[in-house]
Scaffold this motif. Structure first.
Motif, PDB file in Angstrom:
ATOM      1  N   TRP A 243      11.386  -2.199  31.421  1.00 43.73           N
ATOM      2  CA  TRP A 243      12.618  -1.513  31.024  1.00 43.73           C
ATOM      3  C   TRP A 243      13.174  -0.797  32.234  1.00 43.73           C
ATOM      4  N   GLU A 244      14.446  -0.916  32.427  1.00 47.86           N
ATOM      5  CA  GLU A 244      15.132  -0.322  33.570  1.00 47.86           C
ATOM      6  C   GLU A 244      14.498  -0.736  34.896  1.00 47.86           C
ATOM      7  N   GLY A 245      14.110  -2.025  34.969  1.00 52.74           N
ATOM      8  CA  GLY A 245      13.649  -2.601  36.221  1.00 52.74           C
ATOM      9  C   GLY A 245      12.210  -2.330  36.613  1.00 52.74           C
ATOM     10  N   ARG A 246      11.427  -1.747  35.693  1.00 56.10           N
ATOM     11  CA  ARG A 246      10.017  -1.528  36.032  1.00 56.10           C
ATOM     12  C   ARG A 246       9.164  -1.536  34.775  1.00 56.10           C
ATOM     13  N   LEU A 247       7.851  -1.622  34.982  1.00 53.73           N
ATOM     14  CA  LEU A 247       6.922  -1.561  33.861  1.00 53.73           C
ATOM     15  C   LEU A 247       6.665  -0.105  33.501  1.00 53.73           C
ATOM     16  N   ASN A 248       6.706   0.200  32.205  1.00 53.08           N
ATOM     17  CA  ASN A 248       6.553   1.565  31.708  1.00 53.08           C
ATOM     18  C   ASN A 248       5.501   1.613  30.614  1.00 53.08           C
ATOM     19  N   LYS A 249       4.640   2.634  30.673  1.00 53.11           N
ATOM     20  CA  LYS A 249       3.659   2.862  29.614  1.00 53.11           C
ATOM     21  C   LYS A 249       4.322   3.734  28.547  1.00 53.11           C
ATOM     22  N   VAL A 250       4.280   3.256  27.313  1.00 52.55           N
ATOM     23  CA  VAL A 250       4.982   3.934  26.228  1.00 52.55           C
ATOM     24  C   VAL A 250       4.024   4.228  25.076  1.00 52.55           C
ATOM     25  N   ASN A 251       4.090   5.451  24.581  1.00 55.09           N
ATOM     26  CA  ASN A 251       3.400   5.818  23.365  1.00 55.09           C
ATOM     27  C   ASN A 251       4.469   5.953  22.287  1.00 55.09           C
ATOM     28  N   VAL A 252       4.348   5.180  21.222  1.00 51.86           N
ATOM     29  CA  VAL A 252       5.350   5.170  20.164  1.00 51.86           C
ATOM     30  C   VAL A 252       5.002   6.224  19.116  1.00 51.86           C
ATOM     31  N   LYS A 253       6.007   7.014  18.762  1.00 50.41           N
ATOM     32  CA  LYS A 253       5.869   8.031  17.729  1.00 50.41           C
ATOM     33  C   LYS A 253       6.919   7.758  16.664  1.00 50.41           C
ATOM     34  N   THR A 254       6.498   7.762  15.415  1.00 50.90           N
ATOM     35  CA  THR A 254       7.413   7.549  14.298  1.00 50.90           C
ATOM     36  C   THR A 254       7.688   8.901  13.643  1.00 50.90           C
TER      37      THR A 254
ATOM     38  N   PRO B  42       0.820  -1.212   0.000  1.00 46.30           N
ATOM     39  CA  PRO B  42       0.000   0.000   0.000  1.00 46.30           C
ATOM     40  C   PRO B  42       0.851   1.257   0.000  1.00 46.30           C
ATOM     41  N   ALA B  43       0.262   2.339  -0.487  1.00 43.73           N
ATOM     42  CA  ALA B  43       0.961   3.628  -0.498  1.00 43.73           C
ATOM     43  C   ALA B  43       1.252   4.053   0.943  1.00 43.73           C
ATOM     44  N   ALA B  44       2.374   4.730   1.129  1.00 45.43           N
ATOM     45  CA  ALA B  44       2.757   5.187   2.458  1.00 45.43           C
ATOM     46  C   ALA B  44       1.743   6.201   2.972  1.00 45.43           C
ATOM     47  N   THR B  45       1.191   5.925   4.114  1.00 43.52           N
ATOM     48  CA  THR B  45       0.276   6.837   4.781  1.00 43.52           C
ATOM     49  C   THR B  45       0.780   7.018   6.202  1.00 43.52           C
ATOM     50  N   ALA B  46       0.239   7.986   6.906  1.00 44.93           N
ATOM     51  CA  ALA B  46       0.633   8.195   8.298  1.00 44.93           C
ATOM     52  C   ALA B  46       0.334   6.954   9.129  1.00 44.93           C
ATOM     53  N   ALA B  47      -0.800   6.302   8.871  1.00 48.46           N
ATOM     54  CA  ALA B  47      -1.159   5.100   9.627  1.00 48.46           C
ATOM     55  C   ALA B  47      -0.174   3.964   9.362  1.00 48.46           C
ATOM     56  N   LEU B  48       0.214   3.779   8.103  1.00 50.50           N
ATOM     57  CA  LEU B  48       1.172   2.729   7.770  1.00 50.50           C
ATOM     58  C   LEU B  48       2.533   3.027   8.381  1.00 50.50           C
ATOM     59  N   THR B  49       2.982   4.259   8.280  1.00 49.62           N
ATOM     60  CA  THR B  49       4.268   4.643   8.868  1.00 49.62           C
ATOM     61  C   THR B  49       4.251   4.411  10.376  1.00 49.62           C
ATOM     62  N   GLY B  50       3.165   4.793  11.025  1.00 52.49           N
ATOM     63  CA  GLY B  50       3.037   4.565  12.461  1.00 52.49           C
ATOM     64  C   GLY B  50       3.070   3.090  12.813  1.00 52.49           C
ATOM     65  N   ALA B  51       2.395   2.273  12.028  1.00 53.12           N
ATOM     66  CA  ALA B  51       2.383   0.827  12.277  1.00 53.12           C
ATOM     67  C   ALA B  51       3.782   0.240  12.099  1.00 53.12           C
ATOM     68  N   LEU B  52       4.513   0.694  11.092  1.00 53.21           N
ATOM     69  CA  LEU B  52       5.886   0.203  10.893  1.00 53.21           C
ATOM     70  C   LEU B  52       6.791   0.628  12.047  1.00 53.21           C
ATOM     71  N   GLY B  53       6.604   1.848  12.547  1.00 51.82           N
ATOM     72  CA  GLY B  53       7.374   2.316  13.694  1.00 51.82           C
ATOM     73  C   GLY B  53       7.078   1.498  14.941  1.00 51.82           C
ATOM     74  N   GLU B  54       5.811   1.214  15.196  1.00 51.75           N
ATOM     75  CA  GLU B  54       5.442   0.407  16.358  1.00 51.75           C
ATOM     76  C   GLU B  54       6.013  -1.006  16.247  1.00 51.75           C
ATOM     77  N   THR B  55       6.006  -1.557  15.045  1.00 53.00           N
ATOM     78  CA  THR B  55       6.570  -2.891  14.842  1.00 53.00           C
ATOM     79  C   THR B  55       8.069  -2.899  15.120  1.00 53.00           C
ATOM     80  N   ALA B  56       8.788  -1.902  14.623  1.00 54.41           N
ATOM     81  CA  ALA B  56      10.239  -1.802  14.866  1.00 54.41           C
ATOM     82  C   ALA B  56      10.523  -1.665  16.365  1.00 54.41           C
ATOM     83  N   PHE B  57       9.721  -0.853  17.051  1.00 52.45           N
ATOM     84  CA  PHE B  57       9.883  -0.646  18.488  1.00 52.45           C
ATOM     85  C   PHE B  57       9.676  -1.957  19.243  1.00 52.45           C
ATOM     86  N   GLN B  58       8.574  -2.613  18.958  1.00 53.80           N
ATOM     87  CA  GLN B  58       8.269  -3.878  19.634  1.00 53.80           C
ATOM     88  C   GLN B  58       9.346  -4.930  19.362  1.00 53.80           C
ATOM     89  N   GLN B  59       9.773  -5.031  18.124  1.00 52.81           N
ATOM     90  CA  GLN B  59      10.797  -6.009  17.755  1.00 52.81           C
ATOM     91  C   GLN B  59      12.095  -5.757  18.511  1.00 52.81           C
TER      92      GLN B  59
END
Length: 135
Positions: free
Chosen positions: A44-55, A2-19
């Motif tokens: 991470w760093e000895g505790r659970l952290n809530k993270v919002n991923v931004k690409t 699919p053509a690059a969209t903000a949603a696709l870019t965000g999904a790829l960023g989240e995948t890279a982060f999780q991986q």
């Protein structure tokens, strides 16, 4: 593909982060529903952290990261307690940063200038990225 969209870019960023965190052997959990401003909870760093991923999105001489939540009409900055960190991903340079919410509280936009384009000047929206880089 699919053509690059903000949603696709965000999904790829989240995948890279999780991986990245899975490869480090860290606990990673993703909320089933997108209701809490949190993309992942990671150990991470000895505790659970809530993270919002931004690409990062590419601009002519820099990359930008929007640190806001909400729709086009109701945009606002994140509040303490909603997240602990922004996980910022640059897909082109294969880099990841973990930036504490407290360090960018109240900011709506931050910029990263690639080393080859810096020319000894920093944007007023730039931060000291090196201290937050994990990959």
């Amino acid at each position: 593909m699919p053509a690059a969209t903000a949603a696709l870019t965000g999904a790829l960023g989240e995948t890279a982060f999780q991986q990245y965190f899975l490869q480090q052997g860290c606990f990673v959990a993703a909320p089933v529903y997108d209701l809490w401003k949190t993309d992942f909870v990671i150990e991470w760093e000895g505790r659970l952290n809530k993270v919002n991923v931004k690409t990062m999105s590419k601009a002519p001489n820099a990359y930008h990261v929007q640190l806001q939540t909400g729709g086009a009409v109701r945009r606002r900055t994140y509040r303490e307690g909603e997240i602990d960190y922004f996980g910022v991903v640059n897909l082109e340079y294969d880099k990841i940063w973990m930036i504490p919410l407290a360090d960018v509280q109240g900011r709506t936009l931050i910029s990263w200038i690639p080393p080859e384009r810096r020319k000894n000047k920093l944007s007023k929206r730039a931060i000291n990225w090196d201290q937050y880089r994990i990959k």
